[in-house]
Design a protein around this motif. Sequence first.
Motif, PDB file in Angstrom:
ATOM      1  N   GLU A  60       0.848  -1.188   0.000  1.00  0.00           N
ATOM      2  CA  GLU A  60       0.000   0.000   0.000  1.00  0.00           C
ATOM      3  C   GLU A  60       0.886   1.242   0.000  1.00  0.00           C
ATOM      4  N   THR A  61       0.730   2.084  -1.004  1.00  0.00           N
ATOM      5  CA  THR A  61       1.519   3.307  -1.079  1.00  0.00           C
ATOM      6  C   THR A  61       0.911   4.380  -0.181  1.00  0.00           C
ATOM      7  N   GLU A  62       1.703   5.413   0.083  1.00  0.00           N
ATOM      8  CA  GLU A  62       1.277   6.506   0.943  1.00  0.00           C
ATOM      9  C   GLU A  62       0.557   7.575   0.118  1.00  0.00           C
ATOM     10  N   GLN A  63       0.206   8.695   0.747  1.00  0.00           N
ATOM     11  CA  GLN A  63      -0.498   9.763   0.042  1.00  0.00           C
ATOM     12  C   GLN A  63       0.349  10.392  -1.049  1.00  0.00           C
ATOM     13  N   ARG A  64       1.635  10.427  -0.840  1.00  0.00           N
ATOM     14  CA  ARG A  64       2.539  11.019  -1.836  1.00  0.00           C
ATOM     15  C   ARG A  64       3.536   9.967  -2.299  1.00  0.00           C
ATOM     16  N   LEU A  65       3.748   9.927  -3.592  1.00  0.00           N
ATOM     17  CA  LEU A  65       4.768   9.078  -4.188  1.00  0.00           C
ATOM     18  C   LEU A  65       5.708  10.038  -4.897  1.00  0.00           C
TER      19      LEU A  65
ATOM     20  N   GLN B 219      -4.559   5.377  -1.575  1.00  0.00           N
ATOM     21  CA  GLN B 219      -4.330   6.595  -0.801  1.00  0.00           C
ATOM     22  C   GLN B 219      -3.485   7.628  -1.539  1.00  0.00           C
ATOM     23  N   THR B 220      -2.914   7.265  -2.669  1.00  0.00           N
ATOM     24  CA  THR B 220      -1.954   8.126  -3.339  1.00  0.00           C
ATOM     25  C   THR B 220      -2.639   9.263  -4.086  1.00  0.00           C
ATOM     26  N   GLN B 221      -2.407  10.481  -3.606  1.00  0.00           N
ATOM     27  CA  GLN B 221      -3.008  11.675  -4.195  1.00  0.00           C
ATOM     28  C   GLN B 221      -2.026  12.443  -5.083  1.00  0.00           C
ATOM     29  N   PHE B 222      -0.730  12.170  -4.938  1.00  0.00           N
ATOM     30  CA  PHE B 222       0.283  12.930  -5.679  1.00  0.00           C
ATOM     31  C   PHE B 222       1.414  12.014  -6.090  1.00  0.00           C
ATOM     32  N   ILE B 223       1.811  12.107  -7.352  1.00  0.00           N
ATOM     33  CA  ILE B 223       2.967  11.367  -7.865  1.00  0.00           C
ATOM     34  C   ILE B 223       3.795  12.349  -8.680  1.00  0.00           C
ATOM     35  N   ASP B 224       5.107  12.346  -8.449  1.00  0.00           N
ATOM     36  CA  ASP B 224       5.990  13.157  -9.286  1.00  0.00           C
ATOM     37  C   ASP B 224       6.920  12.227 -10.069  1.00  0.00           C
ATOM     38  N   SER B 225       7.885  12.801 -10.770  1.00  0.00           N
ATOM     39  CA  SER B 225       8.769  12.001 -11.624  1.00  0.00           C
ATOM     40  C   SER B 225       9.575  10.979 -10.820  1.00  0.00           C
ATOM     41  N   SER B 226       9.914  11.303  -9.574  1.00  0.00           N
ATOM     42  CA  SER B 226      10.636  10.339  -8.732  1.00  0.00           C
ATOM     43  C   SER B 226       9.738   9.156  -8.377  1.00  0.00           C
TER      44      SER B 226
ATOM     45  N   THR C 113      -6.120   6.314  -7.279  1.00  0.00           N
ATOM     46  CA  THR C 113      -7.020   7.461  -7.127  1.00  0.00           C
ATOM     47  C   THR C 113      -7.162   8.132  -8.495  1.00  0.00           C
ATOM     48  N   PRO C 114      -8.167   8.962  -8.681  1.00  0.00           N
ATOM     49  CA  PRO C 114      -8.313   9.654  -9.970  1.00  0.00           C
ATOM     50  C   PRO C 114      -7.053  10.444 -10.357  1.00  0.00           C
ATOM     51  N   GLN C 115      -6.409  11.080  -9.375  1.00  0.00           N
ATOM     52  CA  GLN C 115      -5.194  11.840  -9.661  1.00  0.00           C
ATOM     53  C   GLN C 115      -4.074  10.916 -10.127  1.00  0.00           C
TER      54      GLN C 115
END
Length: 110
Positions: free
Chosen positions: A13-18, A47-54, A79-81
């Motif tokens: 399970e990933t966190e809110q931010r990746l 739960q992941t709301q944000f993913i960046d290039s990393s 998530t939709p995001q």
Amino acid sequence: MRVVTKQGVTILETEQRLDSLVGPKLKEVVGDLAQSEGLQLIVDMKQTQFIDSSGVGGLLSSLKLVMKAHGDIKIARPTPQALTLLRLTRLHRVFQIYDNIEDALKSFQK
């Protein structure tokens, strides 16, 4: 990140931010899990709301590690995001993506 096993499949399970802080941690955790040959891994992104290039890099590096050990990674409940980013980066063509854990689990049993 939380790791559980269900029906012989590992679920991470990933966190809110990746992001740049979590992406390398993801790769490290998956690297440890991939020590066993044929790892079947579901990345639960509920739960992941944000993913960046990393974060994207962490997912791709993890896939490379697992495939090298003759395993596979599937993504569940983005998530939709997260789903939007996976589509924008064309990762939906690299990873099989499922709406729920049950379908992802069943895909490993085929």
